[in-house]
Write a protein that holds these residues in place. Structure first.
Motif: not given
Length: 594
Positions: A1-6, A56-63, A413-416, A422-429
């Motif tokens: 899952m991707s994270t975010y620090q301001v 909530l970012n990944a939840i919104g994408d999934r639900e 970033a995804l390419q890194c 490419y898979i959903a686990e890291h949230g980059m896609e």
């Protein structure tokens, strides 16, 4: 899952060290916009977005959002409604709105970092309050006193949200084709009938009422875009005294199934004789709508910026942790089984590209917002006029370039991550999918390009371009002896001169063949963005050297600027070559021969 620090340090650097926003705010009469107040806004905004919205970012994408087809009601993803309640409780909706309507009265530019935070943390959620600000601006400029009293206060407080209803199934950018009708009623209201599509936050469960700003035609409307009027159409009927009545005849017919932003409700809205009120003068709706649209275009540019920064943060973390192979010049971490991939030049190319586009783009976006404040509140009329010309010029650049770079950065970033991206686990896609829409809504990149070259340059005789070129010349003259800028000012001057010459050359060609505008517009837009970013990187280096920032911070700015000038600014050469190649290579092939 991707994270975010301001990125508070770089946001503060952009606002206070480069733009000197605190001084500008005080000069413009925003006496409450002190450094202490602005720092508190940044800190609390960072807490809210990183702890409430980002999870909530990944939840919104999934639900996604859910439509009840019997009632037309839309339910937002789990947690969205509670997050919105916290947003309203914190007073965030009215941060930059006038105090007379319940807002906090801070400058527009003071709200831009919060907007970037929201978009990076959870773009889909951010789309629900997105257009409320545009609706507020349209009503402030064009609404009658009673409309401002009845609709603005709940919008500013966040108790209601707003929408912008332009597009119809048969017409997108060509609004002159729209068919939605407005029939006058005996009580002075209008019955609005028609279908609008791609309506962001057209229906949801976050608020009790939704204020739709709708373009429609009166019975006596002239054909084309000169016959369009603007109407305010609430989800629940509201009379002139602010009393809320029964449900209005407006309903969500369906939700679009999208490539990204799954947590955002993109609605087909059906108006079946819905009660609405005319905003502004008959047949003059486009002027009012453009107030909303220009606000939204800057806001969407910030969406591209926010997604780029979040993607970069995650790619940087992964590149420091992921061990693969050894550096070609010898092991950099001999105590480990392999070196982290950040040692490899191609990974650094991608990371530095993102860093250069994000940090330079932040200055571009923040400065555009500052021009809004100057154009509105400067005491000197000439200064207001100059800021307005500059704002009109940079708006399509900010919208198009920050979103195009958003696509580029999220894909880098995804390419890194390699296959893990490419898979959903890291949230980059998800970030890559979400970024793609930003180049499309509120005017595609092609529309922004035509707006820039056709309207903001050719129709104004380059008024905004002249202001920007004067900025570059003045900066280069002032910093001519600065040792840290020795390798930057020469190329910057050269590009500014070429920018002016290309503009004149296209103008001469267009006088003989109007197709030259459309043929050159995309490359002109991107060329303009890269030269503008070179200016901001030069200013960034100058500001960092004069600041109290750490030695490592200053070094990072210098080296990123050097990378930008050496590896990204040369993209202008390809765009320049394409521009001067003429329209014929695009128009000669018969459409049937494709």
């Amino acid at each position: 899952m991707s994270t975010y620090q301001v990125p508070l340090a770089d946001m503060r650097f952009a606002l206070f060290d480069v733009l000197d926003a605190e001084t500008a705010f005080q000069r413009l009469g925003y006496t409450d916009a002190t450094r202490d107040v602005l720092d508190a806004v940044l800190e609390e905004g960072a807490r809210f977005t990183s702890t409430v919205l980002a999870p909530l970012n990944a939840i919104g994408d999934r639900e996604g959002c859910k439509l009840d087809r019997e009632t037309g009601a839309v339910t937002t993803p789990p947690g969205f409604k509670q997050a919105y309640a916290q947003y309203v409780e914190g007073g965030w909706p009215g941060l930059t709105s006038p105090s007379e309507f319940g807002g906090q009265g801070l400058p527009h530019a003071a709200g831009v970092p919060l907007k970037e935070m929201i978009d990076a943390a959870n773009l889909s959620w951010g789309n629900f309050p997105l257009l409320s600000h545009g609706a507020t601006e349209a009503l402030l400029h064009y609404g009658e006193a009673w409309q401002q009293e009845v609709f603005l206060k709940p919008l500013v407080e966040g108790r209601w949200t707003g929408t912008m209803c332009l597009t119809e199934p048969h017409c997108g950018s060509d609004l002159g084709l729209l068919k939605t009708r407005a029939e006058p009623q005996p009580d002075g209201s209008y019955a609005i009938s028609g279908t609008k599509i791609f309506i962001t936050a057209g229906e949801h469960d976050l608020t009790d009422n939704i204020v739709h700003l709708v373009l429609a035609r009166l019975p006596d409307a002239p054909a084309g875009s000169k016959g369009i009027s603007l109407f305010v159409v609430p989800k629940h009927r509201v009379d002139r005294d602010g009393n809320i009545g029964e449900a209005n005849a407006v309903r969500c017919g369906s939700l679009e199934h999208k490539m990204g932003i799954h947590g955002s409700a993109t609605c087909v809205m059906n108006f079946d004789g819905a009660q609405g009120y005319l905003v502004g003068k008959p047949h003059k709706g486009l002027a009012a709508m453009f107030v909303m649209m220009n606000t939204a275009r800057l806001a969407v540019g910030l969406q591209g910026l926010g997604l780029s920064d979040r993607a970069l943060q995650n790619a940087l973390r992964y590149s420091r942790e992921r061990l693969q192979m050894r550096s070609l010049s010898g092991p950099k971490y001999p105590d480990k089984p392999a070196d982290p991939i950040i040692v490899h030049p191609d990974v650094r190319r991608m990371l530095l590209t993102c860093k250069a586009l994000v940090e330079g783009g932040r200055l571009m976006g923040y400065d555009a917002a500052l021009q809004v404040d100057i154009a509105t509140h400067a005491e000197d009329a000439a200064e207001r006029e100059q800021a307005d010309a500059l704002l009109g010029f940079v708006t399509p650049i900010v919208k198009a370039c920050l979103t195009e770079w958003g696509v580029e950065c999220t894909y880098h970033a995804l390419q890194c991550f390699g296959g893990h991206g490419y898979i959903a686990e890291h949230g980059m896609e998800q970030l890559a999918r979400d970024a793609r829409i930003t180049t499309l809504y509120e005017g595609t990149t092609g529309i922004q390009a035509l707006d820039l070259l056709g309207r903001k340059v050719m129709q104004t005789q380059g008024a905004g371009l002249k202001v920007f070129l004067e900025r570059i010349t003045r900066f280069c003259d002032e910093q001519a002896d600065h040792p840290a800028l020795a390798d930057l000012l020469g190329p910057l001057r050269e590009k500014a001169a070429q920018w002016q010459e290309l503009t004149m050359q296209i103008g001469r060609r267009a006088s003989a063949n109007a197709e030259e505008i459309g043929a050159a517009s995309y490359d002109y837009l991107m060329y303009s963005g890269y030269v503008a970013l070179a200016y901001w990187w030069a200013r960034s280096v100058a500001a960092s050297e004069a600041s109290s920032q750490s030695a490592s911070f200053k070094a990072a700015k210098r080296e990123t600027a050097r990378f930008y000038f050496a590896r990204i600014l040369p993209r202008t050469q390809a765009h320049a070559a394409a521009m001067v190649s003429g329209a014929d290579n695009l128009t000669a092939l018969d459409a049937d021969a494709f």
